[in-house]
Design an enzyme around this catalytic site. Sequence first.
Site: not given
Lengths: 218, 218
Positions: A12-14, A16-17
Amino acid sequence: MTAAIDFYFDFSSPYGYFASTRIDDLAQKYGRNVAWHPILLGVVFKTTGASPLPQLPLKGDYSWRDFERTARFHGIEYKRPTHFPLPTTHAARAMLWLQNHHGDDLAAAFARSVYRALFVDDINIAEPAEIMKLAEPLGVDVQALDAGATSYQIKDQLKAEIEVAMAKGVFGSPFVIVDGEPFWGFDRFDQIEAHLKSRRQTELRAVPNPDTKEKKPA
Amino acid sequence: MTAAIDFYFDFSSPYGYFASTRIDDLAQKYGRNVAWHPILLGVVFKTTGASPLPQLPLKGDYSWRDFERTARFHGIEYKRPTHFPLPTTHAARAMLWLQNHHGDDLAAAFARSVYRALFVDDINIAEPAEIMKLAEPLGVDVQALDAGATSYQIKDQLKAEIEVAMAKGVFGSPFVIVDGEPFWGFDRFDQIEAHLKSRRQTELRAVPNPDTKEKKPA
């Protein structure tokens, strides 16, 4: 031989994406592999006392703006997700099951699909049915995946993996450890690259030149 | 004409110090001025619920490492301060008094001296005597500065300045606002530059070309 780059992330980490779209190319450029480690920030935050960025006073609005601007700056596809925040436990467990049964490459391909589903196609990746749909094109037995992802063995494994990550100092997403050096955040990718470059130069210098007769110390 | 860049910082913020060594050159490159705003993160953190980075579990050790590595990466002088964390109230108030009585340029020169004192020369900038020593080479009446920095008027002004900053969305250090666009962190300086560049290009296009006969809409 050079060691793999450890890449820790929450689905859910932008940031991270964003990191997930760049980490493989960066590693490949310097002859490294990437070990993908899904973690749960909810578990980590219990230790650090942190909260998800978009839920913090003042920081919340800024964060949403920064996600979009950062995506644009780096030329990464991004669409603000409707389902947010959302639990990523099932996605993380499914990824571990895929690593165990199909290896790292297929599991990394799955991770990229999950990230894209959430941050480009606005799919609710908290739904086990959506996770099965994302795994199907990879040629996986999705019924076995679904059962495996909810097994006690995988639940325990994810818990233990997060404990290991925290013991190594991981406290956020994305978090990269390379040669024992920790880097927190997508905005440290320039420093990761500087590290990889300097390590490669050190190695090149360490390769003995066959044309040179070296004097050994007596 | 283009608007000034608002630069918010706490004197105890290492990333604020890094930003202070680059903000003027960056602004000048795009024909902008910098408005320096000292704030107190302690006051801001009461609203956001945040804590100083080096005091957080797991994040603390990482932060000290990241300060050094980031300084090295950007070629900025840095020495880990002995006196840390430390109150920056007096330094911030002294800066406001200098702005009021000697203008922005002298106050900015003072701010750069204070940052350098803490993060290069390991001086305890919480001490009013040290603040006076730092102001002396600027040709300031240091007795008047010391009295002014502890006056009710300046205390109230600093409180109000921080309220204004928070009302504008400031929640960390460094924090930059340019043309209404907020940027948090020294690691957003590349995005600040991209913004300044695109604004300049828009302005250049907006300048009417005297060689071209423009059709006005009827």
